[in-house]
Design a protein around this motif. Structure first.
Motif, PDB file in Angstrom:
ATOM      1  N   SER A 176      40.603  31.301  38.872  1.00 21.94           N
ATOM      2  CA  SER A 176      39.956  32.793  39.312  1.00 21.94           C
ATOM      3  C   SER A 176      38.587  32.641  39.930  1.00 21.94           C
ATOM      4  O   SER A 176      37.865  31.507  38.972  1.00 21.94           O
ATOM      5  N   LEU A 177      38.272  32.702  40.375  1.00 16.29           N
ATOM      6  CA  LEU A 177      36.880  32.857  41.142  1.00 16.29           C
ATOM      7  C   LEU A 177      36.351  33.869  41.388  1.00 16.29           C
ATOM      8  O   LEU A 177      36.724  35.354  42.076  1.00 16.29           O
ATOM      9  N   LEU A 178      35.389  34.083  40.302  1.00 10.29           N
ATOM     10  CA  LEU A 178      34.650  35.287  40.454  1.00 10.29           C
ATOM     11  C   LEU A 178      33.284  35.861  40.599  1.00 10.29           C
ATOM     12  O   LEU A 178      32.334  34.374  40.462  1.00 10.29           O
ATOM     13  N   CYS A 179      32.862  36.056  41.601  1.00  4.97           N
ATOM     14  CA  CYS A 179      32.312  36.466  43.425  1.00  4.97           C
ATOM     15  C   CYS A 179      31.138  37.251  43.431  1.00  4.97           C
ATOM     16  O   CYS A 179      31.919  38.349  43.250  1.00  4.97           O
ATOM     17  N   HIS A 180      30.436  36.816  42.926  1.00  2.00           N
ATOM     18  CA  HIS A 180      28.876  38.086  42.585  1.00  2.00           C
ATOM     19  C   HIS A 180      27.773  38.183  43.516  1.00  2.00           C
ATOM     20  O   HIS A 180      27.894  37.553  43.809  1.00  2.00           O
ATOM     21  N   ALA A 239      42.707  28.827  44.349  1.00  2.00           N
ATOM     22  CA  ALA A 239      42.813  29.497  43.544  1.00  2.00           C
ATOM     23  C   ALA A 239      43.776  30.009  42.972  1.00  2.00           C
ATOM     24  O   ALA A 239      44.347  30.879  44.379  1.00  2.00           O
ATOM     25  N   ASP A 240      44.248  30.757  42.300  1.00  2.00           N
ATOM     26  CA  ASP A 240      44.856  32.373  42.114  1.00  2.00           C
ATOM     27  C   ASP A 240      44.475  33.086  42.467  1.00  2.00           C
ATOM     28  O   ASP A 240      45.627  34.571  42.754  1.00  2.00           O
ATOM     29  N   ALA A 241      43.239  33.458  41.874  1.00  2.00           N
ATOM     30  CA  ALA A 241      42.464  34.590  42.037  1.00  2.00           C
ATOM     31  C   ALA A 241      41.010  34.693  43.159  1.00  2.00           C
ATOM     32  O   ALA A 241      40.541  34.075  42.447  1.00  2.00           O
ATOM     33  N   LEU A 242      40.810  35.728  43.641  1.00  5.07           N
ATOM     34  CA  LEU A 242      39.631  35.117  44.243  1.00  5.07           C
ATOM     35  C   LEU A 242      38.811  37.384  43.950  1.00  5.07           C
ATOM     36  O   LEU A 242      39.117  38.096  44.353  1.00  5.07           O
ATOM     37  N   VAL A 243      37.542  36.800  43.491  1.00  5.81           N
ATOM     38  CA  VAL A 243      37.602  38.559  42.709  1.00  5.81           C
ATOM     39  C   VAL A 243      35.749  38.640  43.445  1.00  5.81           C
ATOM     40  O   VAL A 243      34.375  38.266  42.816  1.00  5.81           O
ATOM     41  N   LEU A 244      35.528  40.042  44.465  1.00  2.00           N
ATOM     42  CA  LEU A 244      34.543  39.912  44.759  1.00  2.00           C
ATOM     43  C   LEU A 244      34.059  41.186  44.263  1.00  2.00           C
ATOM     44  O   LEU A 244      34.791  42.226  43.995  1.00  2.00           O
ATOM     45  N   GLY A 276      46.400  32.072  49.618  1.00  2.00           N
ATOM     46  CA  GLY A 276      47.364  32.651  49.019  1.00  2.00           C
ATOM     47  C   GLY A 276      47.295  33.668  48.071  1.00  2.00           C
ATOM     48  O   GLY A 276      48.167  33.510  46.892  1.00  2.00           O
ATOM     49  N   ALA A 277      45.579  33.346  47.554  1.00  2.00           N
ATOM     50  CA  ALA A 277      45.084  33.910  46.177  1.00  2.00           C
ATOM     51  C   ALA A 277      45.190  35.476  45.706  1.00  2.00           C
ATOM     52  O   ALA A 277      45.524  35.954  46.973  1.00  2.00           O
ATOM     53  N   ARG A 278      45.325  35.815  44.965  1.00  2.00           N
ATOM     54  CA  ARG A 278      44.670  37.805  45.311  1.00  2.00           C
ATOM     55  C   ARG A 278      43.591  38.040  45.265  1.00  2.00           C
ATOM     56  O   ARG A 278      43.169  36.787  44.348  1.00  2.00           O
ATOM     57  N   VAL A 279      43.205  39.064  45.603  1.00  2.00           N
ATOM     58  CA  VAL A 279      42.098  39.397  46.680  1.00  2.00           C
ATOM     59  C   VAL A 279      41.991  41.034  45.654  1.00  2.00           C
ATOM     60  O   VAL A 279      42.659  41.599  45.556  1.00  2.00           O
ATOM     61  N   TRP A 280      40.659  40.436  44.683  1.00  2.00           N
ATOM     62  CA  TRP A 280      40.225  41.940  44.274  1.00  2.00           C
ATOM     63  C   TRP A 280      38.811  42.370  44.737  1.00  2.00           C
ATOM     64  O   TRP A 280      38.510  41.161  44.537  1.00  2.00           O
ATOM     65  N   ALA A 281      38.524  43.304  44.373  1.00  2.00           N
ATOM     66  CA  ALA A 281      37.301  43.623  45.008  1.00  2.00           C
ATOM     67  C   ALA A 281      37.135  45.180  43.523  1.00  2.00           C
ATOM     68  O   ALA A 281      37.324  46.064  42.903  1.00  2.00           O
TER      69      ALA A 281
END
Length: 321
Positions: free
Chosen positions: A199-203, A219-224, A241-246
């Motif tokens: 997971s990429l946790l992007c601040h 990556a499986d998840a991309l978190v903004l 294709g990663a699941r995108v969260w915000a």
């Protein structure tokens, strides 16, 4: 394409707001310190082996490079940088890479990468550097404790971050330069831990970097989170294709940033467009609590709980869609 405000008057107003934000937001750590010299690091190459012995050798080489950079900083008279580097070279610290030049670059692992089934990569935003590295380390340790056994957190300071209040923090220039390094790291992690969930946790400004590295990522998840915008109009434009969260916390001043992109002729495009937590962006929005801009990974926070759940592949608490 840039988001285009309706009419010249609104365009000028939004541009004025962006410029005002760039010079007036009261945050600490905005000043860029003078350059501190450092020796060239040992050439390590990309990550290819996550066995304990191979990782131990890599960590030892990076520790040697950190200590060398610390000695150079002390000789230069920068005692703050020297003290920070002494801490980074302490017993038990695990750096996959380190380069003290040009503001500093580092990649630290918290946890056992050789056995990790869940890997979180922390991509920090503006105002983070070697002199205040303890903050990034604190966040990585907090997330690792929440994730528990079988997890590793990678704190990636892989680019020269812009000062929080600066023109560079309003453009994609620094993000563009950071993309190759982040892609290389993710590819290396996937190669050595193919079955792990990454997971990429992007601040904050880090979300711009993640967005630009998203196409083709494994990556499986991309978190903004705490994001000023990702530089794209919607999640589909990330081509991932990663699941995108915000997520954005209730006390985060980033909510006051105008979510536009304005082209200034002969200068640059300012701003990053659509708010990632807006419905039209199309990300899955999670509850990030009520903390401030730097509080997302504080122990006991709702945001930490949900970032850990996303990293583990579980549904966050209070997700809105």
């Amino acid at each position: 394409m840039p988001d285009r405000p309706r009419g010249p008057r609104l365009r000028r107003a939004l541009l004025a707001a962006l410029v005002t934000f760039a010079v007036a937001v009261p945050v600490s750590g905005a000043a860029r310190p003078a350059a501190v010299p450092a020796p060239a690091p040992t050439a390590l190459g990309p990550l290819r082996d996550a066995g304990q012995a191979a990782l131990a050798r890599r960590y030892a080489v990076s520790r040697h490079d950190i200590r060398a950079a610390g000695r150079t900083a002390a000789e230069h008279g920068d005692l703050r940088r020297a003290a920070s580097l002494r801490g980074m070279a302490g017993p038990g610290r695990q750096f996959l890479a380190f380069d003290g030049r040009d503001g500093g670059r580092s990649t630290e692992v918290v946890g056992d990468l050789s056995t990790a089934r869940r890997i979180a990569v922390l991509v920090p935003g503006a105002g983070v550097g070697l002199d205040a590295y303890w903050r990034l380390r604190r966040d990585a340790r907090s997330l690792h404790r929440k994730l528990g056994e079988g997890a590793a957190v990678v704190a990636w300071l892989g680019y020269r971050t812009p000062a929080t209040v600066s023109p560079a923090a309003l453009t994609t220039g620094r993000a563009d330069g950071a993309v190759p390094g982040l892609r290389t790291l993710v590819e290396g992690l996937r190669a050595v831990r193919p079955a792990a969930r990454i997971s990429l946790l992007c601040h904050s400004y880090g979300s711009v970097i993640c967005a630009r590295s998203a196409p083709g990522t494994t990556a499986d998840a991309l978190v903004l989170y705490g994001s000023p915008g990702a530089g794209v109009p919607d999640a589909a434009a990330l081509r991932t294709g990663a699941r995108v969260w915000a997520g954005r916390s209730g006390g985060d001043w980033i909510a006051r940033v105008p979510h536009v992109r304005v082209r200034v002729p002969f200068v640059a495009t300012l701003g990053f467009g659509t708010d990632p937590v807006a419905d039209r962006f199309g990300a899955e929005v999670f509850d990030a609590g009520d903390g401030g801009h730097s509080d997302y990974l504080l122990p006991g926070s709702r945001s930490l709980t949900n970032l850990a759940r996303i990293t583990a592949g579980a549904e966050p608490l209070g997700a809105s869609r």
